[in-house]
Design a protein around this motif. Structure first.
Motif, PDB file in Angstrom:
ATOM      1  N   ASP A  76       0.949  -1.357  -0.037  1.00 28.39           N
ATOM      2  CA  ASP A  76      -0.286  -0.033  -0.032  1.00 28.39           C
ATOM      3  C   ASP A  76       0.924   1.186   0.026  1.00 28.39           C
ATOM      4  O   ASP A  76       1.862   1.286   0.887  1.00 28.39           O
ATOM      5  CB  ASP A  76      -0.785   0.290   1.244  1.00 28.39           C
ATOM      6  CG  ASP A  76      -2.123  -0.838   1.177  1.00 28.39           C
ATOM      7  OD1 ASP A  76      -2.583  -1.388  -0.022  1.00 28.39           O
ATOM      8  OD2 ASP A  76      -2.511  -1.465   2.336  1.00 28.39           O
ATOM      9  N   ALA A  78       0.774   5.905  -0.694  1.00 31.22           N
ATOM     10  CA  ALA A  78       0.130   7.088  -1.203  1.00 31.22           C
ATOM     11  C   ALA A  78       1.109   7.993  -1.360  1.00 31.22           C
ATOM     12  O   ALA A  78       2.312   7.923  -0.517  1.00 31.22           O
ATOM     13  CB  ALA A  78      -0.726   7.697   0.158  1.00 31.22           C
ATOM     14  N   GLU A  96      -1.563  13.662  -6.645  1.00 32.74           N
ATOM     15  CA  GLU A  96      -1.615  12.806  -5.380  1.00 32.74           C
ATOM     16  C   GLU A  96      -2.486  11.705  -5.633  1.00 32.74           C
ATOM     17  O   GLU A  96      -3.662  11.601  -5.967  1.00 32.74           O
ATOM     18  CB  GLU A  96      -2.115  13.732  -4.101  1.00 32.74           C
ATOM     19  CG  GLU A  96      -1.258  14.841  -3.966  1.00 32.74           C
ATOM     20  CD  GLU A  96      -1.853  15.624  -2.866  1.00 32.74           C
ATOM     21  OE1 GLU A  96      -3.037  15.481  -2.279  1.00 32.74           O
ATOM     22  OE2 GLU A  96      -1.076  16.632  -2.112  1.00 32.74           O
ATOM     23  N   TYR A  98      -2.947   7.077  -4.752  1.00 34.30           N
ATOM     24  CA  TYR A  98      -2.688   5.821  -3.782  1.00 34.30           C
ATOM     25  C   TYR A  98      -3.040   4.657  -4.459  1.00 34.30           C
ATOM     26  O   TYR A  98      -4.000   4.752  -5.543  1.00 34.30           O
ATOM     27  CB  TYR A  98      -3.657   6.263  -2.481  1.00 34.30           C
ATOM     28  CG  TYR A  98      -5.130   6.170  -2.674  1.00 34.30           C
ATOM     29  CD1 TYR A  98      -5.680   5.255  -1.549  1.00 34.30           C
ATOM     30  CD2 TYR A  98      -5.755   6.790  -3.275  1.00 34.30           C
ATOM     31  CE1 TYR A  98      -7.202   5.189  -1.735  1.00 34.30           C
ATOM     32  CE2 TYR A  98      -7.270   6.377  -3.524  1.00 34.30           C
ATOM     33  CZ  TYR A  98      -7.913   5.846  -2.558  1.00 34.30           C
ATOM     34  OH  TYR A  98      -9.281   5.655  -2.402  1.00 34.30           O
ATOM     35  N   LYS A 129      -5.933  10.385  -4.761  1.00 29.27           N
ATOM     36  CA  LYS A 129      -6.250  10.274  -3.337  1.00 29.27           C
ATOM     37  C   LYS A 129      -7.446  11.231  -3.212  1.00 29.27           C
ATOM     38  O   LYS A 129      -7.535  12.356  -3.657  1.00 29.27           O
ATOM     39  CB  LYS A 129      -4.888  11.004  -2.707  1.00 29.27           C
ATOM     40  CG  LYS A 129      -5.101  10.982  -1.191  1.00 29.27           C
ATOM     41  CD  LYS A 129      -3.692  11.419  -0.288  1.00 29.27           C
ATOM     42  CE  LYS A 129      -3.570  13.082  -0.486  1.00 29.27           C
ATOM     43  NZ  LYS A 129      -4.810  13.742   0.090  1.00 29.27           N
ATOM     44  N   PHE A 135      -2.120  11.531   3.650  1.00 33.99           N
ATOM     45  CA  PHE A 135      -1.580  10.610   3.046  1.00 33.99           C
ATOM     46  C   PHE A 135      -1.438   9.304   3.691  1.00 33.99           C
ATOM     47  O   PHE A 135      -1.703   8.150   3.205  1.00 33.99           O
ATOM     48  CB  PHE A 135       0.012  10.976   2.596  1.00 33.99           C
ATOM     49  CG  PHE A 135       0.109  12.033   1.469  1.00 33.99           C
ATOM     50  CD1 PHE A 135      -0.214  11.676   0.196  1.00 33.99           C
ATOM     51  CD2 PHE A 135       0.592  13.448   1.459  1.00 33.99           C
ATOM     52  CE1 PHE A 135       0.032  12.187  -0.952  1.00 33.99           C
ATOM     53  CE2 PHE A 135       0.675  14.143   0.387  1.00 33.99           C
ATOM     54  CZ  PHE A 135       0.504  13.627  -0.848  1.00 33.99           C
ATOM     55  N   ALA A 138      -4.881   7.505   3.431  1.00 34.11           N
ATOM     56  CA  ALA A 138      -5.174   7.331   2.094  1.00 34.11           C
ATOM     57  C   ALA A 138      -4.289   5.829   1.896  1.00 34.11           C
ATOM     58  O   ALA A 138      -4.657   4.851   1.568  1.00 34.11           O
ATOM     59  CB  ALA A 138      -4.569   8.167   1.152  1.00 34.11           C
ATOM     60  N   ALA A 139      -2.886   6.027   2.489  1.00 34.27           N
ATOM     61  CA  ALA A 139      -2.235   4.645   2.509  1.00 34.27           C
ATOM     62  C   ALA A 139      -2.902   3.636   3.594  1.00 34.27           C
ATOM     63  O   ALA A 139      -2.380   2.265   3.077  1.00 34.27           O
ATOM     64  CB  ALA A 139      -0.835   5.095   3.152  1.00 34.27           C
ATOM     65  N   ASN A 274     -13.876   6.571  -3.915  1.00 36.29           N
ATOM     66  CA  ASN A 274     -13.543   7.902  -3.259  1.00 36.29           C
ATOM     67  C   ASN A 274     -14.512   8.644  -2.894  1.00 36.29           C
ATOM     68  O   ASN A 274     -14.605   9.335  -1.805  1.00 36.29           O
ATOM     69  CB  ASN A 274     -12.641   8.534  -4.324  1.00 36.29           C
ATOM     70  CG  ASN A 274     -11.236   8.158  -4.519  1.00 36.29           C
ATOM     71  OD1 ASN A 274     -10.895   7.371  -3.712  1.00 36.29           O
ATOM     72  ND2 ASN A 274     -10.464   8.727  -5.333  1.00 36.29           N
TER      73      ASN A 274
END
Length: 319
Positions: A76, A78, A96, A98, A129, A135, A138-139, A274
């Motif tokens: 994984d 981001a 950006e 992910y 993202k 971040f 998202a990761a 999303n």
């Protein structure tokens, strides 16, 4: 946008032999950056999250289909796009993104994973993202979120159906509860967890949190349309299944006729979901000890290996 300076070498966590993370995972200050193919982008990693498959791979559980060592673990990611291949259409430098960087978790994962300053991934595995997520948040999502979604899809889950989630407080389970309730429109969501995690299950949308330290779910009189097994209790799951219902599991070897699957990564799933994150209907769940700094990646793995994490373990920021 001005050209971004990209070094030839970077810092990464790598291992050169199989074994326990505390023994084989080393901080390497000079790792060559991965090549970027025409259908890939190069990502400056901002955050990465750990999954059980990371330490199982490190311990050599599927060495017959693994990539050559030494390798940097991590699925994984981001981060920010710093270079795009000639065939890439969806992303540009500065975006950006992910995603889970490996198409199939058990088949030749990338030599340079996400626990590095830079990693490369195919365009189709990534998504933009969500704007309202950090971040680190998202990761935490890609592999477990996509796994949760694919399992529900494989059962034909739909509005009005009931579901029991075994292991509701884990990385996949926290997403199954939320997706079933807030995306699919489940009539009832039950989920198992230990005593101290029951309130989390309620907050995620579970109508019926079940304390597995005090009662056995297989003794319940109520039956469910779907049982989603994230912990390896597939055989027992059939005892609480309605006639015509389905059991899905992500824990090999499974138990016939349960649906056992290994995720095939697809960034389109992330793009589809999303809006639910941006509206607040779905939320990332980070383990209370997260994020771990990059320098404490070995400690992050030690926590993962206890099998006691809540949600996801994130390493952030990556230098």
């Amino acid at each position: 946008m001005a050209a971004i300076s990209i070094p030839s070498h970077m810092k990464a966590w790598t291992y050169s032999e199989y074994g326990k993370s505390k023994e084989v995972l080393k901080f390497n200050q000079s790792v060559a950056l991965p090549e970027v193919n025409e259908d890939q982008v190069l990502i400056k990693v901002a955050a990465a999250s750990l999954n059980p498959i990371d330490h199982k791979r490190m311990e050599g559980y599927f060495k017959n289909s693994d990539s050559p060592l030494p390798t940097a673990p991590g699925y994984d990611v981001a981060g920010v796009v710093v270079k795009v291949g000639s065939e890439v259409k969806k992303f540009k430098v500065g975006d950006e993104v992910y995603g889970d960087i490996n198409v199939k978790a058990l088949e030749y994962p990338k030599v340079i994973g996400s626990l590095a300053e830079y990693t490369a991934a195919e365009e189709r595995l990534l998504a933009h993202k969500p704007q309202n997520l950090s971040f680190a948040e998202a990761a935490s999502l890609p592999l477990t979120l996509e796994t949760a979604y694919e399992g529900l899809e494989r059962t034909g889950f739909s509005a009005g159906k009931s579901i029991l989630v075994l292991g509701g407080a884990g990385g996949v389970g926290t997403h199954v509860i939320q997706l079933a309730k807030h995306v699919y429109g489940a009539s009832k969501v039950a989920a198992t967890a230990s005593t101290r995690k029951l309130e989390l299950l309620r907050n995620l949308g579970a109508d019926w949190p079940i304390d597995y330290t005090k009662e056995n779910f297989e003794d319940l009189s109520e039956k469910f349309d779907v049982v989603y097994d994230t912990v390896g209790q597939t055989e027992q799951a059939f005892k609480v299944l309605k006639e015509g219902g389905k059991v899905v599991t992500i824990v090999p070897p499974g138990f016939h006729p349960a649906i056992l699957f290994i995720l095939s990564t697809d960034g389109a799933i992330l793009e589809k979901l999303n809006p639910y994150f941006e509206s607040g209907k779905l939320k990332p769940i980070l383990d209370p000890k997260s994020p771990f700094p990059f320098s404490q990646t070995v400690e992050a793995f030690a926590h993962l290996e206890t099998n006691r994490a809540t949600g996801k373990i994130v390493v952030y920021p990556i230098p």
